[in-house]
Design an enzyme around this catalytic site. Structure first.
Site, PDB file in Angstrom:
ATOM      1  N   MET A  22       2.241  13.325   3.806  1.00  0.00           N
ATOM      2  CA  MET A  22       1.640  14.521   4.393  1.00  0.00           C
ATOM      3  C   MET A  22       2.267  15.739   3.743  1.00  0.00           C
ATOM      4  O   MET A  22       3.491  15.864   3.686  1.00  0.00           O
ATOM      5  CB  MET A  22       1.872  14.528   5.919  1.00  0.00           C
ATOM      6  CG  MET A  22       1.336  15.764   6.610  1.00  0.00           C
ATOM      7  SD  MET A  22      -0.452  15.934   6.417  1.00  0.00           S
ATOM      8  CE  MET A  22      -0.653  17.702   6.592  1.00  0.00           C
ATOM      9  N   HIS A  76      -0.375   0.700  -6.426  1.00  0.00           N
ATOM     10  CA  HIS A  76      -0.736  -0.547  -5.767  1.00  0.00           C
ATOM     11  C   HIS A  76      -0.974  -0.287  -4.295  1.00  0.00           C
ATOM     12  O   HIS A  76      -1.843  -0.864  -3.677  1.00  0.00           O
ATOM     13  CB  HIS A  76       0.410  -1.532  -5.934  1.00  0.00           C
ATOM     14  CG  HIS A  76      -0.036  -2.947  -5.868  1.00  0.00           C
ATOM     15  ND1 HIS A  76      -0.834  -3.503  -6.838  1.00  0.00           N
ATOM     16  CD2 HIS A  76       0.176  -3.925  -4.961  1.00  0.00           C
ATOM     17  CE1 HIS A  76      -1.076  -4.764  -6.528  1.00  0.00           C
ATOM     18  NE2 HIS A  76      -0.474  -5.037  -5.395  1.00  0.00           N
ATOM     19  N   GLU A  77      -0.176   0.588  -3.721  1.00  0.00           N
ATOM     20  CA  GLU A  77      -0.349   0.922  -2.308  1.00  0.00           C
ATOM     21  C   GLU A  77      -1.430   1.976  -2.150  1.00  0.00           C
ATOM     22  O   GLU A  77      -1.587   2.538  -1.076  1.00  0.00           O
ATOM     23  CB  GLU A  77       0.965   1.511  -1.756  1.00  0.00           C
ATOM     24  CG  GLU A  77       2.149   0.587  -1.854  1.00  0.00           C
ATOM     25  CD  GLU A  77       2.055  -0.531  -0.840  1.00  0.00           C
ATOM     26  OE1 GLU A  77       1.580  -0.282   0.271  1.00  0.00           O
ATOM     27  OE2 GLU A  77       2.430  -1.653  -1.182  1.00  0.00           O
ATOM     28  N   TYR A 121     -11.305  12.056  -0.922  1.00  0.00           N
ATOM     29  CA  TYR A 121     -10.242  12.041  -1.939  1.00  0.00           C
ATOM     30  C   TYR A 121     -10.784  11.663  -3.310  1.00  0.00           C
ATOM     31  O   TYR A 121     -10.679  12.415  -4.269  1.00  0.00           O
ATOM     32  CB  TYR A 121      -9.135  11.060  -1.526  1.00  0.00           C
ATOM     33  CG  TYR A 121      -8.367  11.525  -0.309  1.00  0.00           C
ATOM     34  CD1 TYR A 121      -7.346  12.453  -0.442  1.00  0.00           C
ATOM     35  CD2 TYR A 121      -8.667  11.049   0.957  1.00  0.00           C
ATOM     36  CE1 TYR A 121      -6.630  12.885   0.662  1.00  0.00           C
ATOM     37  CE2 TYR A 121      -7.962  11.489   2.072  1.00  0.00           C
ATOM     38  CZ  TYR A 121      -6.945  12.405   1.916  1.00  0.00           C
ATOM     39  OH  TYR A 121      -6.252  12.835   3.006  1.00  0.00           O
TER      40      TYR A 121
END
Length: 892
Positions: free
Chosen positions: A274, A308-309, A403
Site C-alpha cells: 500500500m 511470481h507473487e 492495474y
C-alpha cells in the site's frame, strides 16, 4: 456543505506487549473545515466507531472563543456517516473546528487499524498497522473520506514505550503521558503532512528494526522483523528503492516532496503493498530477498519472488507520484493512479535490473494475462461514478482491469505518442495538478496540448476521442487481415458462442497499427472505422511475401490473419524463426491459441504454428506453448487420453534442443543461470513437462539430484527446479525415496520447503504409498490441521491419485467434515469434475453429495456436474481433433 482543510488527530491503541485481547483504541479528532453553504448539520464519515465524550464545534474562527452548540450526534451505520445536529447554523465562507472523541475495536482483519500477531526470533509478538484504501479511514477516525477531499494532518500516536510509532511524516517529538491508573505511555508527535486524501493516512506501531540510507536528501528506512533485518533479507530492497526514486525524479522532472520514506514489511497484510505517502506498507514476501539456499541474495530471485507473487507492481513503484501527488477525483478513475503506476513500475524495475528485458517481461506479466482475462469481464476501465455508486463494490475496482489493462493502455499510448512526448505531457499534468485531483479528461487535455505544439506525430483524431474508445468500453478488438484485398476489419474479441454487443462506440476502437512487411518495419498506420482498405498491405502471389501486425505487441488487441498469411508465417518460422521479433513470435502463438479457444479459427491452425519449435530457444515462448498445450489443471486428464503418446512423440522431438541446453547448466553450472530471469521463472515448467512426457534423461536427472540430496542432506537441489526434481525423485523411487521426503518434511522450518515436499509426496506411483499419505494426513499429531486438505488436493490431481483421493474422502467424510466443512468438498469436486464423462459417473458423485449436502447446495452441485460433463465432452471432441492432427504431423 463543508470542506476539510486540516486534521488534528490523536490515536491511542490500548495495547501492551504480551497482553491478551480483546483490544481497542481511543482517539480525538479536530477537523478545521470551511463552510461552503449555510447548514445546521455537519455530516462526515464514520463506521464502526462509538463516540466518546461530547462533540463540539468551535467557530467561526474569525471570532475568538465563538462556538456553535451541538444538539446531538447521530451515527448512521448503513450510510457510514456521523451527523452532528446543531442548534445554530454554520455560515458560508467561515472556518470552524469540529471536535469529536471516539473509540473503536482493534480486530485482526487487516482493514482500517488492525492488530497482527507474528513470531520473531522464536518469540511471539504483536504489531498494529493500517490499511485505509479505499474507504477504511472512516473506521479509524471520523473524517471526510473521499479522495478529492484533501487536507493537511497533524498526527499524534500514544503507545506502549516498548514500541516505535510511524506515520506519513517524520516524528518531531517524543514525550510521556500517564493514564488514569498512573501507567506510563509514550507520545510520538509527527510533523504536519502535505495535503493528502484520508485513504493515504498511515500508522504502524511495532518493535521492528530497520536499515537505512539517504538518497538525494530523502531518508529511506526499511523496517522488518529483527531476525529478517539481522539476516540481511531487506538489503536488496533498500538498494533498489533509492535508485528507483532517482530514476522517476529524473524521467518525470518532478522532485519527491517528502523528507523521508519508510517501507514496512508486515508478516501479514491483505494487499501486496500500500503506497501511503511516506509510509509504505508491504507484505513481507514482496519486500524480502530470502537467501534461498544457493541463490543467496541473488537479484534474480527477488524478481522471481516478486513477480511470481504477482506483486511486482507493489514492489517496484508503489510510492506513486500518480495518486499521491495527483489523485483521481473519485474511485471511478482509479486506473489513472494504478494503471500509470503499473506502467512506470516496469520502467523502474528494468532500470535497476538492466538484464530484465522490458518488452518481454511487460508482455509476459501484464499484457498477455490481461488479454486472457479481459475477454470474460463485463466492465470498462473507466466507469461512470453513478454506475459504481449504484452497482459496484469499490473493492471490485482493485482488479487486473484497473492495474494491468490500465498499464497496457498506457504502454500503447506511450508507443504511438513516442515516449518523449508522453513524458513531456505527464510532467505538465503532474505540475498543474500537484496536491489536487484530476480525472482522465485532464490527462487527455495535457497530452493534446503537447501534440498541438509539435508536428512530428500526427494523430487521426483528438486524443480524448482515441483514448475514450479504449477506456470507456468493455473488452478489446480483434483485427482480421485479408492479404488478397489488403482489408482490415475490427470487431470486439469475444466467444463466438455468446456474442453480445456493447454499442456505445459501435464496438469500434481507434487503433494504432505498427506493422512490418517481409521483415522491414513500416510507418505506423491507424484503423479508425470498422473496416478499411490498406492498399500497401496487399501482397503478391510470392510465398515469401508476408505481413505482421501489432509488432512487439505495441497495441492492446489480437490479430487474426487469413490462411495465406498464416501459412507463410508458419513457413517463415520453420526456415528462419528470428526473422520475426521475439515478442511477436510469443504474441503470434498466444493470439492464435486464443482465437482457437474462442472459435475464430480451428485448433489445427494453432497447431501448425508449433511445428517450428525445435528451433525456438526462448523459454518465455516455450512457456506460452506449454500452457496452451498442457494446461496445469489438465495434466492427469491428458495422461489418460489417447492424445498422450502422440503429444509425447511430437513435443519431445521439438523440446530436446532447449531441454539439453538447460540440462547442461543444471548438471554443470547452475549458478550461470542466476541472471537469466526467464530461466528462474519458466525452467521448472519445461523440466516438469519433459519428465511428464517420460523423457528418460529428465527422469534420470531428477533421480540423480534427489539421490545426491538423500546421500547428503546438506546438498541443496537447485532452487529453480526443486519442486519437479523432488516430485520425480519420489515418483521414480520406492518407499525409501518417499520416506526420505517425509523425514525432511518433518525437519524443515522453511514454509517453501514444506510446500515442495507436501507436493512431492503426492507424486508416488504406488497406490499404497498414496493411501498411507492420505491416512497420515488425518492425524493431528503428524500435521498442522490445514495440511490435510492440501494433501488431498495434491493427490486428487495425479493420474493415479484421483480415484484414491475420492474414495478416501467418501470413506472419511464424517471426520473430514468437522475440520473442513464443505469447502474441501467443493475443491475436490472441481477436480473430480474433470473426469466426469458419463451419466453413470455423475450418479456416483451425486449419490455421495446427496447424502452429505443440504438441499439448496445439492442443486448447485448438480448444475456444476452437468456443466463439467458438457465441458468434458467438448474437451474430448477437441482432443480427438488434436490427436488426429498429431497423427498426421507427428513424424514431420
Amino acid at each position: 456543505h463543508l470542506l476539510p482543510l486540516h486534521y488534528d488527530l490523536e490515536l491511542w491503541p490500548l495495547v501492551r506487549p504480551g497482553q491478551a485481547g480483546p483490544f481497542g483504541f481511543t482517539g480525538q479528532v479536530n477537523i478545521t473545515v470551511r463552510c461552503l453553504q449555510d447548514t445546521d448539520t455537519a455530516v462526515l464519515h464514520s463506521a464502526g466507531l462509538r463516540s466518546r465524550g461530547a462533540a463540539s464545534v468551535r467557530g467561526p474562527l474569525s471570532e475568538p472563543s465563538a462556538a456553535v452548540e451541538v444538539a446531538g450526534l447521530r451515527l448512521e451505520e448503513a450510510g457510514e456517516v456521523a451527523v452532528l445536529e446543531l442548534r445554530g447554523r454554520l455560515r458560508a465562507g467561515s472556518l470552524y473546528v469540529l471536535q469529536l472523541g471516539f473509540q473503536g475495536r482493534l480486530e485482526e482483519d487487516l482493514d482500517g487499524l488492525f492488530l497482527t500477531r507474528y513470531t520473531d526470533r522464536g518469540q511471539s509478538s504483536m504489531l498494529i498497522a493500517s490499511q485505509m484504501e479505499p474507504t477504511y479511514a472512516r473506521r479509524v477516525y471520523p473524517c471526510f473520506d473521499e479522495p478529492a477531499m484533501k487536507a493537511t494532518f497533524n498526527i499524534r500516536i500514544i503507545h506502549d514505550p516498548g514500541y516505535v510509532a510511524l506515520s506519513n511524516m517524520p516524528a518531531i517529538d517524543v514525550s510521556e503521558v500517564k493514564d488514569e491508573n498512573g501507567s506510563l505511555w509514550t507520545v510520538t508527535t509527527f510533523n504536519t503532512s502535505l495535503k493528502m486524501s484520508t485513504y493515504l493516512t498511515a500508522f504502524v506501531i511495532c518493535d521492528f528494526h530497520y536499515v537505512t540510507r539517504t538518497e538525494r536528501g530523502n531518508e529511506i528506512r526499511i523496517w522488518a522483523r529483527k531476525e529478517a533485518v539481522k539476516n540481511g533479507y531487506v538489503d536488496y530492497a533498500l538498494n533498489i528503492t533509492g535508485q528507483i526514486f532517482s530514476f522517476l525524479e529524473d524521467i518525470l522532472n518532478v522532485s519527491y516532496p517528502l523528507p523521508k520514506t519508510d517501507l514496512v514489511a508486515l508478516p501479514d497484510f491483505g494487499a501486496g503493498g500500500m503506497e501511503n505517502w511516506g509510509l509504505m506498507i508491504f507484505q513481507e514476501a514482496s519486500l524480502m530477498n530470502f537467501p534461498s539456499d544457493e541463490f543467496t541474495s541473488r537479484k534474480a530471485m527477488v524478481a522471481l519472488i516478486v513477480s511470481h507473487e504477482l506483486i511486482l507492481r507493489y514492489f517496484f513503484f508503489q510510492f506513486k507520484w500518480f495518486g499521491n501527488l495527483v489523485t483521481m477525483n473519485w474511485w471511478n478513475d482509479l486506473w489513472l493512479n494504478e494503471g500509470l503506476a503499473s506502467y512506470f513500475e516496469y520502467l523502474g524495475a528494468t532500470f535497476v535490473e538492466p538484464n530484465l528485458s522490458l518488452d518481454k517481461i511487460f508482455y509476459a506479466h501484464v499484457v498477455q494475462p490481461i488479454l486472457r482475462e479481459d475477454s470474460e469481464i463485463a466492465r470498462s476501465l473507466s466507469e461512470s461514478e453513478d454506475k459504481i455508486k449504484g452497482s459496484f463494490s469499490l473493492m471490485s475496482l482493485f482488479d487486473n482491469i484497473t492495474y494491468s489493462k490500465g498499464a497496457s493502455i498506457t504502454w500503447m499510448l506511450s508507443g504511438f505518442l513516442t515516449e518523449k512526448l508522453f513524458i513531456r505531457a505527464l510532467t505538465s499534468y503532474l505540475k498543474e495538478f500537484s496536491f489536487s485531483n484530476a480525472n482522465q479528461d485532464d490527462l487527455w487535455a495535457h497530452i493534446q496540448m503537447v501534440i498541438d505544439a509539435q508536428d512530428e506525430v500526427q494523430l487521426p483524431a483528438p486524443v480524448k476521442q482515441i483514448m475514450d474508445s479504449w477506456t470507456c468500453q468493455n473488452g478489446f478488438p480483434v483485427l482480421t487481415l485479408n492479404l488478397t484485398t489488403g482489408t482490415i476489419r475490427q470487431e470486439q474479441f469475444s466467444n463466438k458462442n455468446n456474442r453480445k454487443s456493447t454499442d456505445t462506440y459501435n464496438n469500434t476502437w481507434i487503433i494504432p497499427i505498427s506493422w512490418m512487411k517481409n521483415g522491414s518495419s513500416q510507418p505506423l498506420t491507424w484503423l479508425d472505422k470498422s473496416r478499411k482498405l490498406f492498399p500497401e498491405m496487399q501482397v503478391s502471389e510470392s510465398e515469401y511475401d508476408w505481413i505482421l501486425l501489432n509488432v512487439n505487441l505495441s497495441g492492446y488487441y489480437r490479430v487474426n490473419y487469413d490462411q495465406i498469411n498464416l501459412k507463410r508465417l508458419a513457413c517463415l518460422l520453420e526456415n528462419d524463426p528470428k526473422a520475426i521479433p521475439t515478442v511477436s513470435r510469443f504474441q503470434l502463438i498466444d493470439d492464435v491459441f486464443a482465437l482457437a479457444d474462442f472459435g475464430y479459427v480451428p485448433i489445427e491452425t494453432a497447431l501448425e504454428l508449433t511445428k517450428y519449435l525445435a528451433r525456438e530457444d526462448e523459454l518465455f515462448i516455450w512457456n506460452v506453448v506449454l500452457l496452451n498445450l498442457i494446461p496445469d489443471n489438465l495434466e492427469s486428464t491428458l495422461k489418460n487420453h489417447e492424445v498422450y503418446p502422440l503429444l509425447k512423440k511430437y513435443l519431445l522431438k521439438r523440446m530436446l534442443p532447449i531441454y539439453h541446453y538447460y540440462a547442461g547448466f543444471i548438471r554443470q553450472n547452475v549458478d550461470a543461470l542466476e541472471d537469466d530471469y526467464f530461466a528462474q521463472l519458466y525452467l521448472e515448467k519445461l523440466l516438469a513437462t519433459a519428465c511428464w512426457l517420460g523423457l528418460q534423461d529428465c527422469l534420470d536427472l531428477s533421480s540423480e539430484l534427489y539421490a545426491k540430496w538423500r546421500d547428503n542432506p546438506e546438498y541443496k537441489i537447485p532452487f529453480l527446479i526443486r519442486r519437479t526434481v523432488c516430485c520425480y525423485g519420489v515418483a521414480m523411487g520406492s518407499d525409501k525415496e518417499w520416506n526420505f521426503a517425509w523425514e525432511m518434511y518433518n525437519h524443515t522450518d522453511s514454509v517453501e520447503e514444506e510446500n515442495i515436499l507436501l507436493y512431492a509426496m503426492s507424486c508416488a506411483k504406488e497406490s499404497w504409498l498414496l493411501n498411507r499419505y492420505l491416512q497420515y494426513g488425518l492425524s493431528d499429531t503428524l500435521f498442522y490441521s490445514n495440511c490435510t486438505s492440501v494433501i488431498i488436493s495434491h493427490v486428487v490431481t495425479k493420474d493415479i491419485g484421483h480415484r484414491i483421493a475420492w474414495e478416501f474422502v467418501t470413506e472419511n467424510w464424517p471426520l473430514l467434515s468437522q475440520g473442513y466443512g464443505h469447502e474441501l468438498l467443493h475443491d475436490v469436486l472441481k477436480i473430480m469434475g474433470r473426469f466426469v464423462k458419463t451419466d453413470v459417473q455423475i450418479q456416483e458423485l451425486q449419490v455421495f453429495y446427496n447424502a452429505t449436502l443440504e438441499e439448496d447446495e445439492r442443486e448447485a452441485i448438480t448444475m456444476l456436474l452437468e456443466s463439467a460433463k458438457l465441458e468434458n465432452i467438448e474437451r474430448r471432441k477437441l482432443l480427438i481433433k488434436v490427436a488426429n492432427w498429431l497423427e498426421k504431423n507427428v513424424d514431420d
